[in-house]
Motif scaffolding. Structure first.
Motif, mmCIF file in Angstrom:
data_model
loop_
_atom_site.group_PDB
_atom_site.id
_atom_site.type_symbol
_atom_site.label_atom_id
_atom_site.label_comp_id
_atom_site.label_asym_id
_atom_site.label_seq_id
_atom_site.Cartn_x
_atom_site.Cartn_y
_atom_site.Cartn_z
ATOM 1 N N TYR A 120 0.830 -1.203 0.000
ATOM 2 C CA TYR A 120 0.000 0.000 0.000
ATOM 3 C C TYR A 120 0.866 1.255 0.000
ATOM 4 C CZ TYR A 120 -4.461 -2.386 0.610
ATOM 5 O OH TYR A 120 -5.575 -3.154 0.422
ATOM 6 N N LEU A 123 2.268 1.592 -3.441
ATOM 7 C CA LEU A 123 1.220 2.056 -4.360
ATOM 8 C C LEU A 123 0.914 3.538 -4.140
ATOM 9 C CD1 LEU A 123 -1.292 -0.935 -4.355
ATOM 10 C CD2 LEU A 123 0.160 -0.182 -6.237
ATOM 11 N N GLU A 124 0.900 3.945 -2.884
ATOM 12 C CA GLU A 124 0.644 5.355 -2.570
ATOM 13 C C GLU A 124 1.767 6.230 -3.125
ATOM 14 O OE1 GLU A 124 0.429 7.841 1.520
ATOM 15 O OE2 GLU A 124 -0.845 6.048 1.434
ATOM 16 N N GLU A 127 1.391 6.418 -6.785
ATOM 17 C CA GLU A 127 0.280 7.328 -7.105
ATOM 18 C C GLU A 127 0.740 8.779 -6.977
ATOM 19 O OE1 GLU A 127 -3.528 8.232 -8.376
ATOM 20 O OE2 GLU A 127 -2.663 6.235 -8.200
ATOM 21 N N ASN A 128 1.503 9.066 -5.902
ATOM 22 C CA ASN A 128 2.031 10.433 -5.722
ATOM 23 C C ASN A 128 2.977 10.808 -6.856
ATOM 24 O OD1 ASN A 128 0.568 10.799 -3.381
ATOM 25 N ND2 ASN A 128 2.271 10.209 -2.037
ATOM 26 N N LYS A 130 2.988 9.570 -9.817
ATOM 27 C CA LYS A 130 2.175 9.728 -11.024
ATOM 28 C C LYS A 130 1.519 11.104 -11.030
ATOM 29 C CE LYS A 130 -1.985 8.425 -11.339
ATOM 30 N NZ LYS A 130 -3.291 7.845 -11.329
ATOM 31 N N ASN A 131 0.933 11.491 -9.894
ATOM 32 C CA ASN A 131 0.273 12.797 -9.809
ATOM 33 C C ASN A 131 1.276 13.939 -9.997
ATOM 34 O OD1 ASN A 131 -2.196 11.599 -9.408
ATOM 35 N ND2 ASN A 131 -2.081 11.715 -7.173
#
Length: 188
Positions: A120, A123-124, A127-128, A130-131
């Motif tokens: 997790y 993945l977080e 995601e960060n 990616k953002n």
């Protein structure tokens, strides 16, 4: 007494076998053979009590049997002690195995939870990233679009100015801009 006399009288009626010998068949033994055997036992057994000899033999046999029984009991007790020790070791090993099993399951669950947390977190972070990458690309694209718009506007303005302005107007605009930059320089 009459029976003994009758026995000897019967001997006279028996035919002779032709030789003297011992009858070894105990059921067919006659009185003479028995008396010879008893005589030999009495002669050679002088000073030896037959009941004492038998008693000694029985006592020796009894002592050997008792000794064998004691040895068997000692061996049995030793075997029981070893069995109890083995059972205690088995219980200890089973307890340790249960502990290892419980600890192993707990460790597996703990590792599973740690792995899930790690996934997790990863993945977080992804995601960060990616953002952030999307924002960076958006900002870069916006800046590129601004630059192109600014360049096109500047070219359009220069084209308009060049077509509309004459040299005198052009020089006055430049002088005004220079003085404006000079005032800005002084403010800083």
């Amino acid at each position: 007494m009459k029976n003994v006399t009758d026995s000897f009288l019967c001997l006279s009626y028996w035919p002779s076998a032709g030789s003297f010998g011992f009858n070894t068949d105990i059921f067919a033994t006659n009185l003479i053979n028995l008396s010879v055997v008893l005589g030999v036992l009495v002669f050679f057994g002088k000073g030896v009590c037959a009941s004492c000899l038998l008693s000694d033999l029985l006592d020796n046999r009894k002592q050997r049997i008792l000794k064998t029984i004691r040895n068997s009991e000692e061996l049995r007790e030793g075997a029981l002690e070893q069995l109890e020790k083995a059972r205690a070791r088995l219980r200890k090993v089973e307890t340790e195995a249960d502990q290892f099993r419980v600890n192993g399951y707990s460790e597996i669950e703990r590792e599973k939870l740690n792995l899930i947390k790690s996934i997790y977190t990863t993945l977080e972070q992804l995601e960060n990233y990616k953002n952030e990458t999307i924002r960076f690309e958006q900002q870069r694209t916006i800046n590129q679009v601004r630059q192109r718009v600014f360049q096109q506007a500047l070219q359009g303005a220069l084209g308009t100015l060049n077509s509309c302005l004459n040299n005198e107007l052009h020089l006055r605009t430049i002088s005004a801009n220079i003085s404006m930059f000079g005032e800005m320089k002084d403010i800083k």
